[in-house]
Design a protein around this motif. Structure first.
Motif, PDB file in Angstrom:
ATOM      1  N   ARG A   1      -1.768   5.492   5.078  1.00 33.50           N
ATOM      2  CA  ARG A   1      -2.814   6.126   5.883  1.00 33.50           C
ATOM      3  C   ARG A   1      -3.475   7.275   5.116  1.00 33.50           C
ATOM      4  NH1 ARG A   1       0.757   7.221  11.050  1.00 33.50           N
ATOM      5  NH2 ARG A   1      -1.041   8.474  11.694  1.00 33.50           N
ATOM      6  N   LEU A   2      -2.722   7.874   4.194  1.00 29.61           N
ATOM      7  CA  LEU A   2      -3.252   8.881   3.292  1.00 29.61           C
ATOM      8  C   LEU A   2      -3.005   8.420   1.859  1.00 29.61           C
ATOM      9  CD1 LEU A   2      -1.873  12.181   4.907  1.00 29.61           C
ATOM     10  CD2 LEU A   2      -4.163  11.226   5.178  1.00 29.61           C
ATOM     11  N   GLU A   3      -3.726   8.993   0.930  1.00 32.01           N
ATOM     12  CA  GLU A   3      -3.485   8.698  -0.475  1.00 32.01           C
ATOM     13  C   GLU A   3      -3.760   9.944  -1.313  1.00 32.01           C
ATOM     14  OE1 GLU A   3      -6.050   5.577  -1.757  1.00 32.01           O
ATOM     15  OE2 GLU A   3      -7.881   6.564  -1.060  1.00 32.01           O
ATOM     16  N   PHE A   4      -3.063  10.031  -2.449  1.00 32.51           N
ATOM     17  CA  PHE A   4      -3.287  11.141  -3.366  1.00 32.51           C
ATOM     18  C   PHE A   4      -4.650  10.987  -4.017  1.00 32.51           C
ATOM     19  CE2 PHE A   4       1.466  11.127  -3.547  1.00 32.51           C
ATOM     20  CZ  PHE A   4       1.655  12.423  -3.071  1.00 32.51           C
ATOM     21  N   ARG A   5      -5.325  12.105  -4.213  1.00 35.87           N
ATOM     22  CA  ARG A   5      -6.606  12.085  -4.912  1.00 35.87           C
ATOM     23  C   ARG A   5      -6.426  12.175  -6.430  1.00 35.87           C
ATOM     24  NH1 ARG A   5     -11.275  13.056  -1.964  1.00 35.87           N
ATOM     25  NH2 ARG A   5     -12.215  14.214  -3.670  1.00 35.87           N
ATOM     26  N   PRO A   6      -5.661  13.151  -6.971  1.00 32.36           N
ATOM     27  CA  PRO A   6      -5.497  13.224  -8.427  1.00 32.36           C
ATOM     28  C   PRO A   6      -4.746  12.008  -8.973  1.00 32.36           C
ATOM     29  CG  PRO A   6      -4.893  15.296  -7.375  1.00 32.36           C
ATOM     30  CD  PRO A   6      -5.006  14.288  -6.292  1.00 32.36           C
ATOM     31  N   ARG A   7      -5.208  11.459 -10.061  1.00 35.85           N
ATOM     32  CA  ARG A   7      -4.583  10.277 -10.644  1.00 35.85           C
ATOM     33  C   ARG A   7      -3.124  10.564 -11.058  1.00 35.85           C
ATOM     34  NH1 ARG A   7      -6.606   5.716 -12.939  1.00 35.85           N
ATOM     35  NH2 ARG A   7      -8.733   6.549 -12.768  1.00 35.85           N
ATOM     36  N   ILE A   8      -2.866  11.776 -11.560  1.00 38.70           N
ATOM     37  CA  ILE A   8      -1.518  12.092 -12.024  1.00 38.70           C
ATOM     38  C   ILE A   8      -0.515  12.027 -10.868  1.00 38.70           C
ATOM     39  CG2 ILE A   8      -1.938  14.571 -11.750  1.00 38.70           C
ATOM     40  CD1 ILE A   8       0.385  12.885 -14.321  1.00 38.70           C
ATOM     41  N   LEU A   9      -0.924  12.481  -9.679  1.00 42.13           N
ATOM     42  CA  LEU A   9      -0.026  12.418  -8.512  1.00 42.13           C
ATOM     43  C   LEU A   9       0.214  10.975  -8.093  1.00 42.13           C
ATOM     44  CD1 LEU A   9      -1.217  15.390  -6.278  1.00 42.13           C
ATOM     45  CD2 LEU A   9       0.763  15.274  -7.768  1.00 42.13           C
ATOM     46  N   ARG A  10      -0.829  10.146  -8.116  1.00 49.93           N
ATOM     47  CA  ARG A  10      -0.663   8.736  -7.773  1.00 49.93           C
ATOM     48  C   ARG A  10       0.284   8.048  -8.745  1.00 49.93           C
ATOM     49  NH1 ARG A  10      -6.386   8.872  -7.121  1.00 49.93           N
ATOM     50  NH2 ARG A  10      -6.647   7.595  -8.997  1.00 49.93           N
ATOM     51  N   THR A  11       0.150   8.373 -10.027  1.00 47.81           N
ATOM     52  CA  THR A  11       0.989   7.745 -11.053  1.00 47.81           C
ATOM     53  C   THR A  11       2.449   8.142 -10.903  1.00 47.81           C
ATOM     54  OG1 THR A  11      -0.863   7.726 -12.605  1.00 47.81           O
ATOM     55  CG2 THR A  11       1.347   7.470 -13.529  1.00 47.81           C
TER      56      THR A  11
ATOM     57  N   HIS B   1       0.806  -1.208   0.000  1.00 45.16           N
ATOM     58  CA  HIS B   1       0.000   0.000   0.000  1.00 45.16           C
ATOM     59  C   HIS B   1       0.847   1.270   0.000  1.00 45.16           C
ATOM     60  CE1 HIS B   1       0.398  -1.066   4.425  1.00 45.16           C
ATOM     61  NE2 HIS B   1       1.011   0.087   4.333  1.00 45.16           N
ATOM     62  N   GLY B   2       2.172   1.146  -0.062  1.00 50.95           N
ATOM     63  CA  GLY B   2       3.028   2.325  -0.082  1.00 50.95           C
ATOM     64  C   GLY B   2       2.765   3.171  -1.312  1.00 50.95           C
ATOM     65  N   ALA B   3       2.786   4.484  -1.139  1.00 51.76           N
ATOM     66  CA  ALA B   3       2.437   5.372  -2.248  1.00 51.76           C
ATOM     67  C   ALA B   3       3.604   5.602  -3.199  1.00 51.76           C
ATOM     68  CB  ALA B   3       1.956   6.718  -1.697  1.00 51.76           C
ATOM     69  N   PHE B   4       4.836   5.354  -2.745  1.00 54.75           N
ATOM     70  CA  PHE B   4       6.002   5.762  -3.516  1.00 54.75           C
ATOM     71  C   PHE B   4       6.773   4.564  -4.061  1.00 54.75           C
ATOM     72  CE2 PHE B   4       5.116   9.086  -0.417  1.00 54.75           C
ATOM     73  CZ  PHE B   4       5.007  10.186  -1.240  1.00 54.75           C
ATOM     74  N   GLY B   5       7.113   4.667  -5.356  1.00 56.85           N
ATOM     75  CA  GLY B   5       7.931   3.665  -5.993  1.00 56.85           C
ATOM     76  C   GLY B   5       9.406   4.003  -5.874  1.00 56.85           C
TER      77      GLY B   5
END
Length: 262
Positions: A248-258, A117-121
């Motif tokens: 615990r948090l996640e980005f809302r905009p798809r571009i930020l998640r990508t 579930h980590g947000a960063f690659g």
């Protein structure tokens, strides 16, 4: 006014003080708006749950340092708390560089065992680590004062404070402008944070983090708070990064998640 808001460079005191008062008024307006809307969105219990939050301790501690910062500037220098004009040291700077290095340590220690579930690659983590390591080196003048080495004559002659770093080649007036613009961006980010990130449970109020962003933005808008502002920005950035990385948090905009997942 002249004592508290004296110029650090080419920007004169009245202009800088006026700009700071505008930023402070904007910060207060955003705070009231965010608080009222947050209370309306989550109700009494949800509001209380957000206020009783570990992140709130960081906000309270930073607010408590503001009067000390003013006392240091206008009355008696607090050498153990704030750094001297030239050189390194003091509680605030030591906290800043310590928090700066946390994400690097956590990223390195987590190599090969990244949670799903980590947000960063790996690319995003490497980029963050490089930026923080460079910022760390610049903040401590690449160890010049720690190890007592003297920079080459060409650097000592041209560097604003005769230190072994790059940021002192930026003119004070330019630096003040960069900080002020950065402060305004932080204020807007605090106001619009819910459109950028959200908690896993869908809660987008995020009051303590909004408060930290608003405080950071206001402090960035006058040079006498810049050391404290740097600590506030680093602490806020670390808290947001850590909670995103932990899922615990996640980005809302798809571009930020990508981009973050690269």
């Amino acid at each position: 006014m002249q004592t508290l808001f004296s110029p650090d460079g080419s920007i004169d005191a009245p202009l800088q003080a006026f700009g700071f008062l505008i930023a402070t008024a904007l910060a207060l307006a955003i705070t009231v708006n965010v608080t009222v809307r947050g209370f309306a969105a989550v109700g009494y219990h949800g509001f209380a749950r957000q206020v009783v939050n570990p992140d709130m301790l960081a906000l309270i501690a930073l607010i408590a340092l503001v009067p000390l910062n003013l006392f240091d500037h206008a009355v008696v220098p607090l050498a153990g708390v704030f750094r001297p004009e030239i050189g390194d040291g003091g509680l605030v700077e030591n906290l800043t560089i310590t928090v700066m290095i946390f994400p690097v340590v956590l990223a390195i220690s987590g190599l090969g065992q990244r949670r799903g579930h980590g947000a960063f690659g790996p690319v995003a983590l490497t980029a963050v680590a490089i930026v923080l390591l460079v910022a760390f080196g610049e903040e401590v003048s690449w160890g010049q004062h720690w190890f007592g080495f003297t920079p080459p004559e060409a650097i000592a002659r041209t560097n604003l404070q005769e230190e072994f770093n790059l940021h002192n080649y930026i003119t004070p007036g330019t630096m003040e402008t960069v900080y002020y613009v950065g402060g305004l961006i932080l204020l807007v980010t605090g106001a619009r944070l819910g459109s950028l990130i959200e908690a896993r449970n869908g809660d987008t109020v995020l009051l303590p983090l909004r408060g930290l962003l608003i405080l950071s933005g206001a402090l960035m808008c006058h040079h006498i708070f810049q050391e404290l502002a740097e600590l506030a920005v680093i602490v806020t950035g670390f808290l947001v990064w850590n909670r995103l990385d932990e899922g615990r948090l996640e980005f809302r905009p798809r571009i930020l998640r990508t981009v973050a997942a690269l």
